[in-house]
Design a protein around this motif. Structure first.
Motif, PDB file in Angstrom:
ATOM      1  N   UNK A   1       0.776  -1.228   0.000  1.00 61.19           N
ATOM      2  CA  UNK A   1       0.000   0.000   0.000  1.00 61.19           C
ATOM      3  C   UNK A   1       0.807   1.277   0.000  1.00 61.19           C
ATOM      4  N   UNK A   2       2.129   1.176   0.042  1.00 59.78           N
ATOM      5  CA  UNK A   2       2.967   2.378   0.016  1.00 59.78           C
ATOM      6  C   UNK A   2       2.841   3.060  -1.349  1.00 59.78           C
ATOM      7  N   UNK A   3       2.760   4.374  -1.330  1.00 58.47           N
ATOM      8  CA  UNK A   3       2.635   5.131  -2.573  1.00 58.47           C
ATOM      9  C   UNK A   3       3.675   6.237  -2.709  1.00 58.47           C
ATOM     10  N   UNK A   4       4.253   6.648  -1.594  1.00 60.98           N
ATOM     11  CA  UNK A   4       5.212   7.755  -1.642  1.00 60.98           C
ATOM     12  C   UNK A   4       6.590   7.268  -1.233  1.00 60.98           C
ATOM     13  N   UNK A   5       7.532   7.444  -2.166  1.00 59.03           N
ATOM     14  CA  UNK A   5       8.906   7.016  -1.961  1.00 59.03           C
ATOM     15  C   UNK A   5       9.843   8.173  -2.259  1.00 59.03           C
ATOM     16  N   UNK A   6      10.942   8.186  -1.549  1.00 60.28           N
ATOM     17  CA  UNK A   6      12.016   9.097  -1.875  1.00 60.28           C
ATOM     18  C   UNK A   6      13.309   8.406  -1.470  1.00 60.28           C
ATOM     19  N   UNK A   7      14.418   9.012  -1.796  1.00 61.95           N
ATOM     20  CA  UNK A   7      15.680   8.452  -1.337  1.00 61.95           C
ATOM     21  C   UNK A   7      16.648   9.552  -0.985  1.00 61.95           C
TER      22      UNK A   7
END
Length: 171
Positions: A118-124
C-alpha cells in the motif's frame, strides 16, 4: 478514517525513505538527525544491521562481530525486516530504511513489495561515494566496523544516483 494515526491503509501508508550509500557514509547519522530535526513527525528508522546484531546476540549469546556473522541467518534477517516494516508502517509518518541499497535490482524488489502493501510515496537520500581513506577512518569509529574489504566492495558497487531513482520510480 477519523483517527489521525498512521495505518497501513493505502492512503495512510508512511512516506518511505530509502538511503543509498556505502557503509560508513553517514546514512544512520543522517536518519537520526532527521528524526531529531522533526520531533513533531513520527519518523521511524529501520536498519538491517541492527536486526543482524539483535539476532546474532540472541542466537550466539555473545557480542556481535562481522567475522562471526553466519550468512545462513540472512533469510531470518529478511523475514524480521519485513515484519518490522509492517509494524512500523502502522506507527510512523515516515519510515527511513537506513541501509546501503547499492543493488538496484534489490531496491526495485523492495519498492515493489512496499507498493503491494500500500505504500505510494517514496524518496531516497543518496550518499555519494567518499574516498576509501575517509570511509576507513569513519568505519573505525563505528561500534561494528565492516572493514576495508567490505568498503572496497561497496565502492565498486555504488552507482549514479539516477539509477536508484529509476529503481524506486520504475516499479
Amino acid at each position: 478514517m477519523s483517527d489521525s494515526s498512521p495505518s497501513t491503509d493505502q492512503q495512510d501508508f508512511p512516506l518511505i525513505i530509502f538511503t543509498v550509500g556505502t557503509a560508513a557514509s553517514g546514512k544512520s547519522s543522517w536518519a537520526e538527525a532527521m528524526r531529531a530535526r522533526h520531533p513533531s513527525l513520527r519518523i521511524c528508522i529501520l536498519e538491517r544491521d541492527m536486526i543482524r546484531v539483535e539476532l546474532f546476540e540472541a542466537e550466539a549469546d555473545k557480542p556481535f562481530s562481522w567475522t562471526d556473522w553466519n550468512q545462513a541467518w540472512e533469510n531470518k534477517v529478511q523475514w524480521l525486516w519485513e515484519q518490522r516494516v509492517q509494524e512500523l508502517a502502522k506507527q510512523c509518518h515516515a519510515l527511513i530504511l537506513a541501509d546501503t541499497h547499492l543493488d538496484t535490482g534489490e531496491l526495485r524488489k523492495k519498492a515493489t513489495w512496499l507498493r503491494e502493501l500500500g505504500a505510494r510515496e517514496f524518496t531516497l537520500q543518496y550518499f555519494p561515494a567518499l574516498p576509501l581513506t575517509d570511509l576507513l577512518r569513519r568505519d573505525q569509529g563505528r561500534s561494528h566496523p565492516v572493514g576495508g574489504e567490505a568498503l572496497r566492495e561497496h565502492l565498486k558497487k555504488i552507482g549514479a544516483e539516477e539509477q536508484y531513482w529509476a529503481a524506486i520510480e520504475g516499479v
